[in-house]
Design a protein around this motif. Structure first.
Motif, PDB file in Angstrom:
ATOM      1  N   GLY A 232      85.157  -3.462  -0.849  1.00 29.64           N
ATOM      2  CA  GLY A 232      84.207  -2.500  -1.673  1.00 29.64           C
ATOM      3  C   GLY A 232      82.545  -2.545  -1.672  1.00 29.64           C
ATOM      4  N   TRP A 233      82.381  -0.529  -0.985  1.00 28.42           N
ATOM      5  CA  TRP A 233      81.360  -0.691  -0.381  1.00 28.42           C
ATOM      6  C   TRP A 233      81.105   0.523  -1.015  1.00 28.42           C
ATOM      7  CZ3 TRP A 233      81.194   3.787   3.286  1.00 28.42           C
ATOM      8  CH2 TRP A 233      82.591   4.264   3.268  1.00 28.42           C
ATOM      9  N   SER A 234      79.565   0.843  -0.309  1.00 29.11           N
ATOM     10  CA  SER A 234      78.774   2.257  -1.275  1.00 29.11           C
ATOM     11  C   SER A 234      77.592   2.652   0.193  1.00 29.11           C
ATOM     12  CB  SER A 234      78.671   2.404  -2.501  1.00 29.11           C
ATOM     13  OG  SER A 234      79.293   2.213  -3.337  1.00 29.11           O
ATOM     14  N   VAL A 235      77.321   4.291   0.023  1.00 27.54           N
ATOM     15  CA  VAL A 235      76.094   4.159   0.888  1.00 27.54           C
ATOM     16  C   VAL A 235      75.229   5.445  -0.266  1.00 27.54           C
ATOM     17  CG1 VAL A 235      75.516   5.137   2.942  1.00 27.54           C
ATOM     18  CG2 VAL A 235      77.563   3.972   3.362  1.00 27.54           C
ATOM     19  N   GLU A 236      74.685   4.764   0.478  1.00 26.07           N
ATOM     20  CA  GLU A 236      72.996   5.540  -0.267  1.00 26.07           C
ATOM     21  C   GLU A 236      72.077   5.307   0.606  1.00 26.07           C
ATOM     22  OE1 GLU A 236      73.382   2.538  -4.351  1.00 26.07           O
ATOM     23  OE2 GLU A 236      72.265   1.722  -2.898  1.00 26.07           O
ATOM     24  N   TYR A 237      70.712   7.008   0.753  1.00 28.24           N
ATOM     25  CA  TYR A 237      69.912   7.161   1.191  1.00 28.24           C
ATOM     26  C   TYR A 237      68.886   7.672   0.643  1.00 28.24           C
ATOM     27  CZ  TYR A 237      70.633  12.206  -0.575  1.00 28.24           C
ATOM     28  OH  TYR A 237      70.404  13.170  -1.586  1.00 28.24           O
ATOM     29  N   SER A 238      67.323   7.868   1.347  1.00 31.71           N
ATOM     30  CA  SER A 238      65.766   7.342   0.779  1.00 31.71           C
ATOM     31  C   SER A 238      65.285   8.118   1.704  1.00 31.71           C
ATOM     32  CB  SER A 238      65.789   5.926   0.126  1.00 31.71           C
ATOM     33  OG  SER A 238      64.561   5.661   0.434  1.00 31.71           O
TER      34      SER A 238
ATOM     35  N   TYR B  65      66.285   6.658   5.434  1.00 35.76           N
ATOM     36  CA  TYR B  65      66.496   5.191   4.910  1.00 35.76           C
ATOM     37  C   TYR B  65      67.707   5.417   4.989  1.00 35.76           C
ATOM     38  CZ  TYR B  65      61.824   3.485   5.308  1.00 35.76           C
ATOM     39  OH  TYR B  65      60.598   3.212   5.744  1.00 35.76           O
ATOM     40  N   VAL B  66      69.048   4.562   5.515  1.00 31.05           N
ATOM     41  CA  VAL B  66      70.203   4.946   4.782  1.00 31.05           C
ATOM     42  C   VAL B  66      70.605   3.770   4.657  1.00 31.05           C
ATOM     43  CG1 VAL B  66      71.576   5.350   6.450  1.00 31.05           C
ATOM     44  CG2 VAL B  66      72.585   6.009   4.950  1.00 31.05           C
ATOM     45  N   ARG B  67      71.845   2.540   3.543  1.00 29.10           N
ATOM     46  CA  ARG B  67      71.968   1.913   3.395  1.00 29.10           C
ATOM     47  C   ARG B  67      73.568   1.361   2.812  1.00 29.10           C
ATOM     48  NH1 ARG B  67      68.843  -0.828  -1.769  1.00 29.10           N
ATOM     49  NH2 ARG B  67      69.707   0.342  -3.254  1.00 29.10           N
ATOM     50  N   LEU B  68      73.937   1.269   3.616  1.00 26.95           N
ATOM     51  CA  LEU B  68      75.229   0.331   3.735  1.00 26.95           C
ATOM     52  C   LEU B  68      75.456  -0.887   3.185  1.00 26.95           C
ATOM     53  CD1 LEU B  68      79.058   0.280   4.225  1.00 26.95           C
ATOM     54  CD2 LEU B  68      78.407  -1.114   6.439  1.00 26.95           C
ATOM     55  N   ARG B  69      75.860  -0.561   1.156  1.00 23.37           N
ATOM     56  CA  ARG B  69      76.120  -1.883   0.548  1.00 23.37           C
ATOM     57  C   ARG B  69      77.397  -2.048   0.272  1.00 23.37           C
ATOM     58  NH1 ARG B  69      74.822  -0.672  -4.784  1.00 23.37           N
ATOM     59  NH2 ARG B  69      74.897  -2.126  -5.117  1.00 23.37           N
ATOM     60  N   ILE B  70      78.081  -3.650   0.366  1.00 25.49           N
ATOM     61  CA  ILE B  70      78.734  -4.136   0.090  1.00 25.49           C
ATOM     62  C   ILE B  70      79.039  -5.039  -0.557  1.00 25.49           C
ATOM     63  CG2 ILE B  70      80.962  -5.869   1.414  1.00 25.49           C
ATOM     64  CD1 ILE B  70      79.351  -5.204   4.254  1.00 25.49           C
ATOM     65  N   THR B  71      80.509  -4.255  -1.472  1.00 27.54           N
ATOM     66  CA  THR B  71      80.105  -5.591  -2.879  1.00 27.54           C
ATOM     67  C   THR B  71      80.875  -6.014  -3.147  1.00 27.54           C
ATOM     68  OG1 THR B  71      81.314  -2.568  -3.640  1.00 27.54           O
ATOM     69  CG2 THR B  71      78.790  -3.203  -4.238  1.00 27.54           C
TER      70      THR B  71
ATOM     71  N   PRO C  80      72.399   7.920  -4.061  1.00 28.79           N
ATOM     72  CA  PRO C  80      74.335   7.615  -3.913  1.00 28.79           C
ATOM     73  C   PRO C  80      73.810   8.681  -3.100  1.00 28.79           C
ATOM     74  CG  PRO C  80      73.817   8.463  -6.758  1.00 28.79           C
ATOM     75  CD  PRO C  80      72.433   8.468  -5.902  1.00 28.79           C
ATOM     76  N   ILE C  81      75.137   8.634  -2.097  1.00 33.52           N
ATOM     77  CA  ILE C  81      76.797  10.125  -1.762  1.00 33.52           C
ATOM     78  C   ILE C  81      77.521   9.426  -2.771  1.00 33.52           C
ATOM     79  CG2 ILE C  81      77.162  10.726   0.362  1.00 33.52           C
ATOM     80  CD1 ILE C  81      75.414   9.072   2.065  1.00 33.52           C
ATOM     81  N   PRO C  82      77.846  10.890  -3.453  1.00 34.92           N
ATOM     82  CA  PRO C  82      78.501  10.990  -4.338  1.00 34.92           C
ATOM     83  C   PRO C  82      80.011  10.758  -3.504  1.00 34.92           C
ATOM     84  CG  PRO C  82      77.286  12.277  -4.851  1.00 34.92           C
ATOM     85  CD  PRO C  82      77.085  11.796  -3.794  1.00 34.92           C
TER      86      PRO C  82
END
Ligand code: OTN
Length: 454
Positions: free
Chosen positions: A391-397, A430-436, A405-407
């Protein structure tokens, strides 16, 4: 110490195969001259007569697309053999081409050798010409031809066991043929289907449209390959808890048909369509097997060559610059030692980031230093250690505090060898990879963000 592998892992052949990323397929033979796709095996060998066959033209098209391996159809289901086999008269040796002295398999493998391209062979298991099809005698015939091809043409990197029409071929037949593949060509990857499931290094992914599943796991149960008709979704998506590691190979043609038809000259896939196929195959933890049908001259037609060049240019242009390279990278659960977060952007094959053994999730933040605009992302897992992240998502700031979120990159599941996404451009510092979620601690090879170059 390195993280322990989890679940089924790839063998050495599969690791090599994944790194090819794209393979070319060449359907050429009697059907090219009868304007058919599934000839019934009665067409006269006299009809086979390419006027300008040049396999070096084929490999030059591949070079410019960045394709490093190719599979040639030596015999399709109509049974006509593109090489002068000793085991049937239904071959090029009874054609007018080069007065029956020609050998397309030889020209193909020689051209591959000069171009540094890995050659593979499709030797159709189904055969409508040979009346022994489905009997033990046919198994001998097939074994003889397989051994001819595997002994006399240099290294063969893949053998393609099409499941079409192959239901009469038992596991016992395939066991014998697979033994010969393993003995004669130890590095040869097997595309296996139906009753050849036990020997499959890679699987069919369930359609011929170039679209792997999302998610697409490299693992699957062999029963799903064996009984493919009832398991199309499993072929397309893989099975997270599958007991075998058999990743997906995505066969699709650059034209509507597998063989050349002049009336399809106006229906060659557009660059935009090929770009989508690239993202839906290579970008979904699969290898793309892209078919180019050589025409009656024995050449890849100009439109096909041009589209393929453009695809190559877009791939090279887009992935040239990782906008996250040089970023400072922080993670929640760093393992320490050589498994540094910065390994994810170093372009090195030998390094990766890993989290602590007890971690199943992580948040990996890239401080880009300045605002960057990107519309593509790439993530690669360490395939030698099995599917870990689920499970993962990528977000930016803009400021490292307010995250958006990047949908298209939200709620994703598999990674594997390579996962690619494209989306509307975003600008962020900033960009982040969230491993969920995961089966074991994260082990990430690459994280990249890119701007598409058309
Ligand atoms: O009619 N067909 O045989 C057919 C139509 C559409 C899609 C696939 C098939 S046959 C199918 O081909 C695959 C390769 O594209 C694999 O070899 C499968 O084992 C085979 O059943």
């Amino acid at each position: 110490t390195a993280p322990a592998p989890v679940g089924p892992v790839p063998n050495a052949r599969q690791i090599e195969w994944y790194h090819r990323e794209m393979i070319a397929f060449f359907h050429f033979g009697m059907n090219t001259f009868t304007n058919d796709n599934e000839g019934d095996g009665t067409a006269s060998p006299r009809l086979f007569n390419p006027t300008a066959l040049d396999c070096r033209q084929w490999t030059s098209v591949l070079k410019s697309a960045g394709i490093t391996s190719a599979i040639f159809v030596a015999k399709h289901a109509d049974g006509f053999c593109n090489w002068p086999t000793a085991h049937t008269n239904y071959s090029v040796k009874n054609s007018p081409w080069k007065d029956g002295k020609g050998d397309v398999v030889r020209e193909f493998t020689d051209a591959c050798k000069s171009a540094g391209i890995k050659a593979g062979i499709y030797l159709g298991p189904h055969d409508r010409h040979d009346s022994r099809y489905g009997t033990d005698d046919y198994s001998d015939y097939y074994a003889d031809q397989l051994s001819e091809l595997l002994r006399n043409y240099g290294p063969i990197w893949e053998i393609w066991w099409d499941g079409a029409g192959a239901d009469k071929l038992t596991t016992a037949y395939y066991t014998r043929w697979a033994d010969s593949v393993r003995r004669l060509q130890p590095n040869c990857v097997v595309f296996g289907t139906k009753n050849s499931n036990a020997f499959a290094d890679c699987r069919w992914m369930g359609n011929e449209s170039g679209i792997s599943g999302d998610p697409c796991w490299s693992t699957i149960n062999l029963s799903s390959i064996k009984n493919e008709a009832d398991n199309i979704a499993a072929l397309n998506h893989g099975e997270l808890d599958g007991t075998a590691y058999v990743p997906a190979e995505v066969d699709v043609s650059i034209r509507p048909s597998w063989f050349y038809h002049p009336e399809e000259d106006t229906r060659v896939k557009t660059v935009a369509e090929l770009w989508d196929i690239y993202f839906n195959s290579v970008g979904r933890n699969s290898v793309l097997l892209l078919n180019y049908p050589p025409n009656k001259e024995g050449l890849i037609s100009p439109v096909d060559a041009k589209r393929s060049d453009s695809l190559g240019a877009m791939i090279r242009g887009t992935f040239k610059t990782n906008l996250a390279s040089g970023a400072s990278v922080k993670t929640l659960h760093p393992r320490g030692g050589i498994y540094k977060p910065s390994n994810m952007t170093d372009r090195l094959e030998s390094t990766y980031y890993a989290a602590t053994d007890d971690a199943r999730t992580d948040t990996i933040t890239f401080n880009l230093g300045t605002a960057k605009t990107f519309d593509v992302l790439m993530i690669q897992e360490v395939i030698e250690l099995g599917h870990r992240t689920t499970g993962w998502s990528v977000e930016y700031s803009k400021n490292g505090k307010n995250w958006l979120p990047i949908p298209e990159a939200t709620g994703k599941q598999s990674i594997g060898y390579k996962w690619l996404l494209k989306f509307k451009p975003v600008t962020a510092s900033y960009v982040r990879l969230r491993i969920t979620a995961g089966k074991a601690c994260p082990a990430i090879h690459t994280f990249g963000i890119y701007k598409q170059q058309m």
